[in-house]
Design a protein around this motif. Structure first.
Motif, PDB file in Angstrom:
ATOM      1  N   ALA A 173      22.187  20.240 104.785  1.00  0.00           N
ATOM      2  CA  ALA A 173      23.071  20.927 105.721  1.00  0.00           C
ATOM      3  C   ALA A 173      24.406  20.195 105.755  1.00  0.00           C
ATOM      4  CB  ALA A 173      22.453  20.980 107.118  1.00  0.00           C
ATOM      5  N   HIS A 174      25.442  20.917 106.185  1.00  0.00           N
ATOM      6  CA  HIS A 174      26.768  20.317 106.268  1.00  0.00           C
ATOM      7  C   HIS A 174      27.497  20.874 107.481  1.00  0.00           C
ATOM      8  CE1 HIS A 174      29.472  23.693 105.317  1.00  0.00           C
ATOM      9  NE2 HIS A 174      28.398  24.198 104.752  1.00  0.00           N
ATOM     10  N   ALA A 175      28.557  20.196 107.881  1.00  0.00           N
ATOM     11  CA  ALA A 175      29.401  20.673 108.980  1.00  0.00           C
ATOM     12  C   ALA A 175      30.862  20.568 108.596  1.00  0.00           C
ATOM     13  CB  ALA A 175      29.120  19.865 110.243  1.00  0.00           C
ATOM     14  N   SER A 176      31.155  20.658 107.289  1.00  0.00           N
ATOM     15  CA  SER A 176      32.521  20.416 106.814  1.00  0.00           C
ATOM     16  C   SER A 176      33.223  21.669 106.315  1.00  0.00           C
ATOM     17  CB  SER A 176      32.488  19.385 105.676  1.00  0.00           C
ATOM     18  OG  SER A 176      31.667  19.851 104.608  1.00  0.00           O
ATOM     19  N   LYS A 177      32.489  22.722 105.976  1.00  0.00           N
ATOM     20  CA  LYS A 177      33.101  23.945 105.462  1.00  0.00           C
ATOM     21  C   LYS A 177      32.586  25.139 106.245  1.00  0.00           C
ATOM     22  CE  LYS A 177      33.667  22.077 100.794  1.00  0.00           C
ATOM     23  NZ  LYS A 177      33.449  22.282  99.347  1.00  0.00           N
TER      24      LYS A 177
END
Length: 559
Positions: A318-322
């Protein structure tokens, strides 16, 4: 405070109790600073080992609050995360027993510096009911025990024509099980059990049978706080159990190997990125040590045993940058890279939450170092398995925590046998964790399955015929042109004359092949009005009867 688990605490104030002494909980301290105002501290990852990084994950409960009480909560020792400063970020909450589904807070959230090395996250909350336990978290949690319960439900609901095995591939440092799930149609297994592998499968149980079909290998939660990986895995399992023709097709064509939790201790202890020793396990695949990274060691050794049988590998993150979901892939030779990136483009055709333009297949994505621990991505599963075994389709799926709506329109699916549009069925939610955006995770999961079927040209219900490409080969040419156009200095590349002509042909304007505008047709009947369809008609591959498309070879759309 428990020195071994400082993130799991119980603190009371005149009938109000804050607690985090549960699976995946993280809150180390709480202070009352005013009427119904509280300041909280989280524990950094691996604090028991003296580490002080990754102050991100929080998950705690409160009991004793009365209905309609307005409380203000502030976490005052968080590390810097860009997502906290965005206007779209909200912590999630649930209220037991009155509201068991994880929801986003509707109130405003503030994120500010404390003039120290830490940051402060604050929000207010009005208690909805009496005698409830209210929980708050960084993102929808998915605890270790909940993953075990999900596997039990999956095993219980296995279709009669399929087989499922649950095996403990390794024990974590704290003694928790890291399970391997094997699943497919009964006909896809031989009558011989897999060999006993030294140091693996410590429980004395019968091994699963040897696979006769290619393998799709899926792993998740090597980074404990990246819970969307578990929710996407839920969606995959849900599809595999369904009666959808695409589920039947994928079960008949492949064997699935799934490891739901690669870092069970980190998940249980409420860490965000590392294990209890402060180690990022997704940098240990190149040279795993059984004494320090037992689960990674077991996966690597099992991959070596499977050798060339694994065709697809997905590591769920998971990511929270894009703003979208995307893939990290490996940088390969041109011919292999076309195949590598084609699958990513097909995923974009199958879900509006995924963007091909955000995917990264560069050398840098294989070799860059983490800013905190300076370990190279060459130690990640995606890169290590490609270098060791040569898997072309080796990916890291980066799923967003939250996307409010699709980012682009996707074509309707078409039943290739009947030539009619297909109505998507809403999958039943079989699993243990209730979350407000379950449909988003399910769509990402289904896009992986459908894209593999498209790539293998065995998808009975495909979106490709109604896309701008209409045929798999057209999508492949588009990807090829994109890859070749990225490097203008052709003389420094080892490519054929045909590829040079392709560059010249596609090097006009944006550098991509021109795609004719698709005409609009009747809602349920697909007429063969495409230029490719007319060409195939002249070759005798498609027959027309009463204005409807009838094909003796449904997969002709993949030609």
């Amino acid at each position: 405070m428990d020195r071994e688990n400082p993130q799991q605490a119980v603190i009371s104030f005149e009938g109000i109790t804050f607690f985090s002494n549960f699976d995946s909980g993280n809150m180390s301290k709480a202070y009352r600073v005013g009427l119904n105002q509280f300041e909280l501290h989280v524990s950094p990852d691996a604090a028991c080992s003296g580490h002080n990084s990754y102050r991100t994950w929080f998950y705690f409960g409160i009991k004793g609050l009365k209905k309609n009480t307005l409380v203000k909560l502030s976490i005052v020792n968080l590390g810097f995360m860009r997502v906290f400063s965005t206007s779209s970020y909200r912590p999630v909450w649930k209220c037991i027993p009155s509201s068991t589904e994880w929801k986003r807070l509707e109130c405003d959230v503030s994120y500010e510096t404390t003039y120290t090395v830490y940051y402060k996250l604050s929000w207010s909350f009005e208690v909805p009911a009496n005698d409830n336990e209210i929980f708050f978290a960084y993102a929808p949690p998915y605890s270790y025990e909940e993953t075990q319960e999900t596997m039990r439900i999956f095993e219980k609901n296995c279709p009669e024509d399929c087989k499922v095995w649950r095996e403990v591939i390794a024990k974590s440092l704290d003694g928790r099980n890291s399970e391997l799930i094997t699943f497919s149609h009964k006909n896809n297994f031989s009558e011989v059990a897999e060999a006993t592998i030294p140091d693996l499968f410590v429980e004395k149980k019968d091994r699963c049978l040897v696979s006769k079909k290619p393998i799709i290998f899926i792993t998740s939660r090597v980074h404990p706080g990246e819970t969307p990986g578990s929710f996407v895995l839920d969606g995959l399992l849900q599809i595999l159990l369904s009666n959808d023709p695409r589920a039947v097709a994928i079960r008949n064509a492949f064997v699935f190997k799934i490891i739901p939790v690669l870092n069970p201790d980190g998940v249980y202890r409420g860490n965000f990125r590392v294990d209890q020793n402060g180690i990022n396990l997704n940098r240990c695949y190149a040279y795993p040590d059984q004494n320090y990274h037992p689960t990674i060691y077991a996966v690597c050794k099992y991959f070596e045993y499977l050798a060339g049988k694994v065709k697809y590998y997905f590591d769920l993150h998971a990511h929270a940058s894009k703003r979208s979901c995307f893939l990290f892939g490996n940088s390969l030779e041109v011919d292999k890279q076309i195949e590598n990136q084609l699958l990513a483009k097909l995923i974009e055709l199958n879900t509006g939450y995924f963007e091909f333009s955000e995917c990264d297949f560069s050398i840098r994505s294989m070799t860059s170092k983490d800013p905190k621990d300076h370990n190279s991505k060459e130690g990640s599963g995606r890169v290590a398995f490609y270098k060791k075994i040569g898997i072309i389709h080796s990916y890291t799926l980066e799923c967003a925590y939250y996307i409010p709506r699709p980012l682009h329109i996707i074509p309707s699916p078409m039943n290739l046998k009947s030539g009619k549009r297909f109505s998507e069925l809403i999958a039943n939610d079989l699993f243990s964790v209730q979350v407000h955006n379950r449909s988003f995770f399910n769509e990402i999961a289904s896009s992986l399955i459908y894209s593999i079927l498209d790539y293998e040209k065995i998808n009975p219900i495909s979106r490709v015929p109604l896309s701008e490409f209409r045929f798999i080969e057209a999508a492949k040419e588009w990807v090829k042109a994109k890859i070749l156009s990225q490097t203008r200095n052709i003389n420094k590349r080892n490519i054929t004359r045909t590829e040079i002509k392709s560059v010249k042909r596609y090097d006009k304007g944006a550098g991509y092949p021109k795609i004719n505008t698709r005409r609009i047709h009747k809602p349920n009947i697909i007429a063969p009005m495409f230029q490719e369809g007319i060409q195939m008609l002249s070759r005798g591959k498609i027959s027309i009867f009463m204005g409807k498309l009838a094909s003796s070879r449904p997969t002709s759309f993949y030609a």
